[in-house]
Design an enzyme around this catalytic site. Structure first.
Site: not given
Ligand code: PAF
Length: 299
Positions: A32, A35, A37, A61, A147, A149, A153, A185
């Protein structure tokens, strides 16, 4: 671009590329594409010979009551986007290909996974590190692009790669924002128009916190209070946490100093959103990294 569904085929393509002297760039995703990704794909395309993007909505997860079934999917749109970014191989394995049997082996990174998002999602990071370790094992020596964001992680995956001596360089890429500041997201697709407007309070709160640090605030609790007060002005947004910690190992430091992460998570209706800003404090000098903002024309 080749779409690959089998592990053996992807492994062979990566080995062939490396034997031919090419580097491999890996962009692990759950699809999905937005920008954010696409910026990871561009970073890999600029640096590596063979660019591999993986799309796998990893059940491990997701918690029992989370959005696994409803997670947005658009394979046709993602295929077109990856092709447009010059990706060489799109890996789209089935559940059966990735987990032919329920896994008895999981990868757990201790400590870094306990707080922030780990507090509300206690099994989430084990699911992430397990699937990312599998992808690293399948692809082999490469640079993997993540990323900023997902800052926790990133820290967790970095630590896993270091602890296990995995032959993978982790490249951290800028967080990408919508023109009004909302962090991009895939889950933004869940937001109603009103929630979408309200959600911008998260980046406003981070900006307010970063400005306070820029003006000399070094007290961790004072910064978290500022975040809480800003988010409280928006009744549609329920703050889960607003925290300040060290960017590398997520340790709590008070007074704050060095490279710090200011991170938030909140519930906006049924959607859980995260966002963060990195601030680097060197004496009186403070640099703020809120990521990059996409112009309307690029969307
Ligand atoms: O960030 C994501 O999209 C996922 O957590 C990842 C790294 C692809 C693992 O499933």
């Amino acid at each position: 671009m080749k779409t690959i569904e089998r592990i053996a085929e992807l492994r062979a393509a990566c080995e062939t590329a490396r034997h031919g002297g090419q580097t491999v760039g890996l962009v692990p995703t759950m699809g999905y594409f937005h920008e954010g990704h696409r910026s990871l794909m561009r970073a890999a395309r600029a640096a590596d010979g063979l660019v591999v993007v993986t799309i796998f909505v990893n059940p491990l997860q997701f918690g029992a009551h989370e959005d696994l079934d409803g997670y947005p999917r658009d394979l046709a749109g993602d295929t077109a986007a990856a092709e447009a970014e010059g990706v060489d191989a799109l890996f789209t394995p089935s559940q059966a290909e990735m987990y032919p049997e329920p896994t008895r082996t999981t990868v757990h990174v201790d400590g870094l996974t306990a707080d922030l998002c780990g507090a509300a999602r206690p099994t989430h990071f084990d699911g992430v590190t397990t699937v990312v370790a599998k992808l690293f094992s399948i692809v082999g020596p490469c640079t993997a692009y993540f990323g900023r964001k997902d800052a926790q992680q990133l820290a967790v995956v970095r630590r896993m790669a270091a602890d296990l001596n995995l032959p993978v360089d982790i490249a951290a890429c800028p967080l990408v924002r919508e023109p009004d500041g909302l962090a991009m997201s895939s889950r933004n697709a869940y937001l109603s128009a009103e929630e979408r407007r309200a959600a911008t309070v998260l980046s406003s709160a981070l900006r307010t916190a970063a400005d306070a640090v820029g003006a000399g605030e070094r007290d961790r609790v004072a910064i978290t209070r500022l975040i809480e007060a800003t988010v409280a002005t928006e009744p549609l947004v329920a703050l889960e946490y607003g925290e300040v910690c060290r960017g590398t190992d997520l340790a709590v430091v008070d007074p704050i100093d060095g490279e710090m992460l200011i991170a938030v998570a909140a519930q906006v209706g049924r959607t859980r959103l995260i966002d963060n800003v990195t601030i680097t404090i060197a004496g009186a000098e403070v640099t703020t990294d809120l990521g990059v903002t996409t112009q309307e024309s690029e969307l």
